[in-house]
Design an enzyme around this catalytic site. Structure first.
Site, PDB file in Angstrom:
ATOM      1  NE  ARG A 191       0.801  -2.265 -10.753  1.00  0.00           N
ATOM      2  CZ  ARG A 191       0.154  -1.893  -9.647  1.00  0.00           C
ATOM      3  NH1 ARG A 191      -0.802  -0.976  -9.699  1.00  0.00           N
ATOM      4  NH2 ARG A 191       0.446  -2.445  -8.480  1.00  0.00           N
ATOM      5  CD  GLU A 194       8.421  -2.303  16.327  1.00  0.00           C
ATOM      6  OE1 GLU A 194       7.599  -3.248  16.246  1.00  0.00           O
ATOM      7  OE2 GLU A 194       9.557  -2.420  16.825  1.00  0.00           O
ATOM      8  CG  ASP A 242      -1.162  -3.015  -2.070  1.00  0.00           C
ATOM      9  OD1 ASP A 242      -1.352  -2.857  -3.290  1.00  0.00           O
ATOM     10  OD2 ASP A 242      -1.053  -4.133  -1.539  1.00  0.00           O
ATOM     11  CG  LEU A 275       9.279  -4.403   3.721  1.00  0.00           C
ATOM     12  CD1 LEU A 275      10.776  -4.437   3.978  1.00  0.00           C
ATOM     13  CD2 LEU A 275       8.705  -3.052   4.127  1.00  0.00           C
ATOM     14  CD  GLU A 302      10.253  -3.386  -8.496  1.00  0.00           C
ATOM     15  OE1 GLU A 302       9.677  -2.684  -7.639  1.00  0.00           O
ATOM     16  OE2 GLU A 302      11.478  -3.372  -8.668  1.00  0.00           O
ATOM     17  CG  ASN A 303       3.956   0.100  -9.607  1.00  0.00           C
ATOM     18  OD1 ASN A 303       3.858   0.988  -8.766  1.00  0.00           O
ATOM     19  ND2 ASN A 303       3.697  -1.172  -9.316  1.00  0.00           N
ATOM     20  CD1 TRP A 304       9.106   1.748 -14.279  1.00  0.00           C
ATOM     21  CD2 TRP A 304       7.879   2.824 -15.807  1.00  0.00           C
ATOM     22  NE1 TRP A 304       9.355   3.096 -14.133  1.00  0.00           N
ATOM     23  CE2 TRP A 304       8.624   3.786 -15.064  1.00  0.00           C
ATOM     24  CE3 TRP A 304       7.041   3.260 -16.830  1.00  0.00           C
ATOM     25  CZ2 TRP A 304       8.541   5.152 -15.326  1.00  0.00           C
ATOM     26  CZ3 TRP A 304       6.958   4.620 -17.095  1.00  0.00           C
ATOM     27  CH2 TRP A 304       7.694   5.552 -16.348  1.00  0.00           C
ATOM     28  NE  ARG A 357       1.460  -4.291   0.822  1.00  0.00           N
ATOM     29  CZ  ARG A 357       2.180  -4.680  -0.210  1.00  0.00           C
ATOM     30  NH1 ARG A 357       3.475  -4.866  -0.064  1.00  0.00           N
ATOM     31  NH2 ARG A 357       1.624  -4.865  -1.388  1.00  0.00           N
TER      32      ARG A 357
END
Length: 249
Positions: free
Chosen positions: A71, A207, A20, A195, A67-69, A188
């Site tokens: 953009r 973890e 990210d 997440l 979910e990136n579609w 991350r």
């Protein structure tokens, strides 16, 4: 006499990373977001090269989510091109160095050319077992759970299973992660602490380490720092902690 400090947790076998911060990295430099994604590919190369020597056997990275579609079309097109950029430069090396590539996620919606490329990367490295690289592409944790539920329902409908046969172990065998060991550590970068629909089932006892670095700047030192943090964790899997105080986690 004071109790001895707990033994350090062993190095994680399976590490997952949410890659990210590419867009913000580019924006801070006055560059197009596409160049941020390309810089992110270089960070992936560094991480894959460093991971085996640090004791990591399995690495799963979040490349493109369901979910990136949403953009902008130009950015989606760039994201679709990233696997080609990575495999064109590195697939031969990965194959030679014993890396097995697996591509998680739905093939529906991807171009035939991209599907062919993902399938080729899996086929060319299928015999390898030195290191395992899972690329979650057109993947979402919720979608993966839905697909697993549909697969089991189809088995029931075909008479190959009964509803009462279903337990956690059987359900897990229908997920994209079915051939991988449990996820030990999720990293991350980018300063975000969520997440984002990644490995929802697999994160049950993983973890988490959150780092304030954008993915294109992620270095071997950042990976080492995450592993050092992991080594200080007391992993109990719902059992009794070292001090004897009951806890839920």
């Amino acid at each position: 006499m004071a109790a001895a400090p707990p033994e350090p947790t062993a190095a994680p076998l399976h590490v997952a990373i949410v890659m990210d911060g590419n867009g913000r990295w580019a924006k801070r430099r006055g560059l197009p977001r596409t160049l941020g994604h390309r810089a992110g590919v270089e960070a992936l190369k560094r991480t894959v090269a460093a991971a085996p020597a640090l004791g990591i056997k399995w690495l799963t990275v979040f490349g493109f989510s369901t979910e990136n579609w949403s953009r902008p079309a130009a950015e989606v097109a760039e994201l679709m091109a990233l696997p080609k950029r990575y495999f064109d430069s590195d697939l031969t090396r990965l194959e030679r160095e014993g890396v097995r590539v697996r591509c998680w996620g739905r093939r529906e919606g991807l171009s035939p050319e991209l599907v062919k490329m993902l399938d080729e990367a899996e086929a060319r490295t299928a015999h390898n077992d030195t290191f395992f690289l899972q690329i979650a592409f057109n993947y979402g944790g919720q979608a993966d759970i839905v697909d697993a539920a549909r697969a089991f329902a189809a088995e029931v409908a075909a008479g190959r299973a009964r509803p009462e046969d279903l337990d956690e172990a059987m359900f897990a065998r229908h997920l994209s992660s079915r051939d991988a060991p449990p996820t030990d550590l999720i990293i991350r970068p980018s300063g975000e602490q969520r997440l984002s629909n990644f490995l929802l089932w697999e994160a049950a006892y993983a973890e988490f380490v959150f780092q304030d670095v954008l993915w294109p700047d992620f270095s071997v030192d950042h990976l080492k720092a995450a592993l050092e943090e992991f080594s200080r964790r007391d992993r109990r899997y719902g059992g009794t902690p070292a001090d004897g105080v009951l806890a839920a986690g």
